[in-house]
Design an enzyme around this catalytic site. Structure first.
Site, PDB file in Angstrom:
ATOM      1  N   ASP A 136      -1.171   0.259  -2.293  1.00 33.02           N
ATOM      2  CA  ASP A 136      -2.413   0.828  -1.770  1.00 33.02           C
ATOM      3  C   ASP A 136      -3.395  -0.301  -1.450  1.00 33.02           C
ATOM      4  O   ASP A 136      -3.299  -1.402  -2.009  1.00 33.02           O
ATOM      5  CB  ASP A 136      -3.067   1.754  -2.805  1.00 33.02           C
ATOM      6  CG  ASP A 136      -2.186   2.938  -3.154  1.00 33.02           C
ATOM      7  OD1 ASP A 136      -1.336   3.300  -2.327  1.00 33.02           O
ATOM      8  OD2 ASP A 136      -2.359   3.476  -4.260  1.00 33.02           O
ATOM      9  N   LYS A 137      -4.383   0.022  -0.629  1.00 33.10           N
ATOM     10  CA  LYS A 137      -5.386  -0.973  -0.234  1.00 33.10           C
ATOM     11  C   LYS A 137      -6.083  -1.582  -1.454  1.00 33.10           C
ATOM     12  O   LYS A 137      -6.358  -2.784  -1.507  1.00 33.10           O
ATOM     13  CB  LYS A 137      -6.411  -0.284   0.682  1.00 33.10           C
ATOM     14  CG  LYS A 137      -7.455  -1.187   1.261  1.00 33.10           C
ATOM     15  CD  LYS A 137      -8.329  -0.416   2.231  1.00 33.10           C
ATOM     16  CE  LYS A 137      -9.503  -1.266   2.684  1.00 33.10           C
ATOM     17  NZ  LYS A 137     -10.391  -0.555   3.596  1.00 33.10           N
TER      18      LYS A 137
END
Ligand code: URA
Length: 228
Positions: free
Chosen positions: A101-102
């Protein structure tokens, strides 16, 4: 590296085809035929099959220490992607083998070899991924057994595979997964009524960041490539 592994890493042959080639006497190391599948090969050794020399792979295998805020995509108009940080690597087939994920930091594998990335990410191959995490409320002892038994996530037909949770502090833990469902760590803690506030991937398939700093990347060794 063992001879059979060396052949599998430096050619199209699978490990079993490599073993067959060695057994049938078609493999030479530095001009001498050998039937020893486990013979140790040094980088300076010349290995041939049917007289043809095995060359260094032209494929690219990298490990990156992903920074917070960078996305795991090959390109994006607005946001920084992990590939934007790979100075000097312009191979057009580069892609990510197992996204983060970011807001997750840590280990990301990047390669041009589609078969290899399939082996890293395919549910058919067991590949341990180790995460360090922090949560918003304390982690209870009961999570250990729940995670070892498998947790039912929303919209998933089956429970998660058994996994190992080590509690390191009231709101801190290490989780070892052998699968990679979408947002799996965050969803597993969500299923326990908790929320992950910090997530970092320490290793994949035994590959480590080994003293790398946030934003660094390096090439994998032939031995690391051959693990998958
Ligand atoms: N699980 C998550 O929830 N996020 C990640 O980035 C990786 C695993």
């Amino acid at each position: 590296m063992r001879l059979d592994k060396y052949i599998a890493t430096h050619s199209e042959a699978t490990r079993s085809l490599a073993k067959m080639a060695i057994k049938s006497g078609r493999v030479e190391v530095n001009g001498e035929m050998t039937k020893d599948q486990g013979k140790k090969i040094k980088p300076t050794d010349v290995v041939t099959i049917n007289g043809a020399e095995l060359e260094e792979s032209s494929e690219v295998y990298l490990v990156m220490y992903k920074k917070d805020g960078v996305i795991c995509a090959t390109q994006d108009e607005e946001q920084d992607t992990v590939l934007d940080f790979l100075d000097g690597y312009t191979h057009k087939e580069l892609h990510i083998a197992g996204r983060l994920d970011k807001d997750t930091t840590g280990l990301v594998l990047i390669t041009s070899d589609g078969q290899w990335s399939h082996r890293v990410t395919s549910p058919k191959h067991v590949c341990e991924k180790v995460y360090l995490l922090e949560t918003v409320i304390p982690i209870e002892e009961s999570y250990v057994e729940a995670f070892a038994n498998g947790v039912r996530l929303r919209d998933e037909p089956k429970a998660t595979k058994p996994c190992k949770l080590e509690i390191l502090g009231p709101k801190k833990a290490r989780l070892t997964l052998t699968e990679g469902k979408y947002h799996q760590v965050k969803r597993m803690f969500g299923a326990m009524g908790n929320r992950v506030t910090k997530l970092h991937r320490e290793s994949v398939g035994g590959i480590l960041l080994q003293g790398m700093r946030s934003g660094d990347f390096r090439e994998l060794s032939a031995e690391e490539v051959a693990r998958f």
